[in-house]
Design a protein around this motif. Structure first.
Motif, PDB file in Angstrom:
ATOM      1  N   SER A  97       0.876  -1.108   0.118  1.00 39.38           N
ATOM      2  CA  SER A  97       0.013   0.143   0.039  1.00 39.38           C
ATOM      3  C   SER A  97       0.768   1.211   0.028  1.00 39.38           C
ATOM      4  O   SER A  97       0.530   1.885  -0.687  1.00 39.38           O
ATOM      5  CB  SER A  97      -0.987   0.022   1.222  1.00 39.38           C
ATOM      6  OG  SER A  97      -0.176   0.066   2.527  1.00 39.38           O
ATOM      7  N   THR A 101       1.042   3.868  -3.401  1.00 37.73           N
ATOM      8  CA  THR A 101       0.518   5.151  -3.457  1.00 37.73           C
ATOM      9  C   THR A 101       1.569   6.268  -3.248  1.00 37.73           C
ATOM     10  O   THR A 101       1.345   7.493  -3.053  1.00 37.73           O
ATOM     11  CB  THR A 101      -0.199   5.450  -1.994  1.00 37.73           C
ATOM     12  OG1 THR A 101       0.813   5.011  -1.007  1.00 37.73           O
ATOM     13  CG2 THR A 101      -1.337   4.470  -1.888  1.00 37.73           C
ATOM     14  N   ASN A 106       1.105   7.909  -9.496  1.00 36.59           N
ATOM     15  CA  ASN A 106      -0.123   8.907  -9.924  1.00 36.59           C
ATOM     16  C   ASN A 106      -0.075   9.573 -11.168  1.00 36.59           C
ATOM     17  O   ASN A 106      -0.861  10.243 -11.577  1.00 36.59           O
ATOM     18  CB  ASN A 106      -0.419   9.789  -8.961  1.00 36.59           C
ATOM     19  CG  ASN A 106      -0.699   8.918  -7.616  1.00 36.59           C
ATOM     20  OD1 ASN A 106      -1.273   7.825  -7.520  1.00 36.59           O
ATOM     21  ND2 ASN A 106      -0.158   9.485  -6.313  1.00 36.59           N
TER      22      ASN A 106
END
Length: 534
Positions: A97, A101, A106
């Motif tokens: 995780s 992230t 992104n």
């Protein structure tokens, strides 16, 4: 057989003549283990094929549904079902995780939101080729043009079966094996599996239980051909699920040479290749071999689902030098594509070699090893035999002494009893194991769930043991249990299987420990009391 029976109920007026093939021997293909047409209510809204898909499920699916309806939660549902049945790694959420992230994940580019090359974006295929070259120890750089990306290895099995076999043709596979493959190759492609049955006895040239040999492959192939079955391919799972075996280079070479002799394609599933958690075990990829016996018929699968503990991200990859196969599979990628943003994230993940080696793999292997040690120590305390391997998330356990008659019906009752006591396991029948009483347990879970789950397992086994003892006291003359092998007949709880060349290095302590485990796991003393002899 099941398709014909469903059609016989009236179907929807449609014909399945084009799908009918020579019936397979029950010894090899028993579709009734997945469905029972006699208890099935036909839907008027579905074709015969649709009705069959509707009921194509076994104990695995039943348990999975029960689990999702009553999931264990430490705070919200402490009496819920603990899932030791689904092969997932639940030990690395913190690591994954955090990595998924980070800012580099992104990125959003217009091309990621548009239709890609159906084989996958080239930037991802190049990264996969570099990744597999490094971790498979390929002798030369692997090529991006040979890489295809799909949404999981189940889709890959389905696509490969469809393009390599015609309806009604078959693929060889050794049992026990991950049962989901049956569904993957059959539901779309109507491709059958021919079973190469392995057992726990160490006989002939075997050096370990459930060992796959070329002799067994030859026999299964010849038996199938004698029945008029066209076999087109061989499936190899390495590391093997559910056994945890890792094939040696010489074994891999033998299997591939066998396939070449008979002009069979070989589908090699290496999805657990980075989940070998003990340094004493060495994984050998087919892609790391100096020379492939038949490169045009050798196809290798891998995915991030297992090795990176992200079963919710559907990503699988195929590496094949055969461009005809690659293009045929790519035509099916329209149905099984991976969305653009996920392709970017996967490429970033696979590119981060330092993080993978220095952070993730070190922590993951240590956690897997600790969880495996906890579960196997518990099994030793219970006197339960098992295969002690160092790959994957599972232990293959021998519960045969808890079956009084040694039948698959009794195995299913034991499985349901575990489920009633809120712990989900996988029974041997789900893997087409030839011997009733074997179960698979998943150990890649957090300590508190492992502890509670093993307590529930212990409770069931102790209750079952007392019931068998009570039954034998009432009927002492029937206590020998014909047809059921004594657990001391097989050496199945050794520390790990070794190549014959290093077998002589076993220490005296290992041998003493083995004998102690055999004594604890045997019920001979309980059955053969002084009173019974008198």
């Amino acid at each position: 057989q099941a398709l014909s029976e469903i059609e016989g109920m009236g179907g929807r007026g449609s014909s399945l003549q084009e799908m009918r093939v020579r019936p397979f021997a029950k010894r090899r293909v028993d579709l009734h283990s997945f469905c029972n047409p006699s208890n099935f209510q036909r839907s008027p809204y579905l074709s015969a094929r649709g009705n069959f898909a509707n009921i194509f499920q076994g104990s695995t699916e039943e348990g999975y549904k029960a689990y999702h309806a009553d999931k264990y939660d430490e705070d919200k549902n402490p009496n819920g079902i603990i899932n030791f049945g689904t092969s997932e790694n639940k030990l690395c959420f913190d690591l994954m995780s955090k990595r998924l992230t980070q800012a580099d994940m992104n990125h959003m580019d217009p091309s990621l939101l548009q239709y890609p090359d159906w084989k996958g974006h080239m930037f991802l295929r190049e990264e996969v080729a570099r990744f597999l070259t490094y971790y498979c120890k390929a002798p030369a750089p692997l090529k991006a043009e040979n890489v295809i990306v799909l949404n999981g290895c189940g889709s890959l099995f389905s696509a490969l079966a469809t393009v390599l076999c015609d309806p009604g043709e078959a693929v060889l596979i050794a049992t026990p094996f991950y049962g989901g493959i049956t569904q993957s190759v059959f539901l779309y492609g109507n491709v059958k599996l021919v079973y190469v049955y392995l057992d726990s006895k160490i006989t002939g040239t075997s050096t370990r239980p459930f060992q796959l040999t070329v002799e067994k492959l030859e026999k299964a192939l010849q038996d199938a051909r004698a029945e008029g079955v066209a076999v087109r391919a061989l499936i190899l799972l390495n590391p093997q699920n559910p056994l945890g075996d890792i094939y040696s280079l010489s074994e891999l070479r033998d299997y591939l040479e066998f396939a070449k002799r008979h002009e069979l394609h070989v589908i090699v599933d290496e999805i657990y290749m980075l989940s070998v958690f003990d340094e004493s075990a060495t994984f050998h990829s087919v892609l790391g071999m100096d020379r492939l016996p038949d490169p045009q018929r050798t196809h290798v699968m891998w995915g991030i689902t297992k090795d990176f503990a992200v079963s919710g991200i559907r990503f699988g990859t195929l590496y094949t030098e055969n461009q005809d196969v690659a293009n045929a599979v790519a035509s099916l990628c329209y149905f099984h594509g991976v969305c653009g943003p996920v392709q970017h994230k996967v490429a970033q993940l696979l590119r981060d070699r330092d993080w993978i080696n220095q952070v993730y793999l070190r922590a993951n292997h240590a956690r897997l090893k600790a969880a495996h040690t906890y579960v196997t120590d518990e099994l030793k305390t219970l006197g339960v035999p098992f295969l002690n391997r160092n790959a994957g998330f599972f232990v293959w356990i021998d519960f045969r002494k808890y079956l009084k008659t040694g039948t698959f019906e009794e195995e299913l009752l034991l499985w349901k009893r575990f489920l009633d006591n809120k712990v989900l396991l996988s029974c041997g029948k789900a893997f087409e194991c030839s011997e009733p009483g074997w179960f698979r347990i998943i150990f890649a879970d957090k300590t508190h769930r492992l502890q509670l789950g093993m307590q529930r397992i212990r409770k069931v086994l102790e209750e079952r043991e007392q019931e068998i003892l009570a039954e034998e006291k009432e009927q002492p003359c029937q206590s020998d249990q014909d047809g059921k092998a004594d657990s001391t007949d097989e050496v199945i709880f050794v520390s790990r299987h070794q190549d014959p060349t290093c077998a002589s290095s076993s220490s005296l302590g290992d041998l003493i420990g083995l004998l102690q485990q055999q004594m604890r796991s045997s019920d001979w003393l309980q059955k053969n009391t002084a009173e019974q002899f008198a």
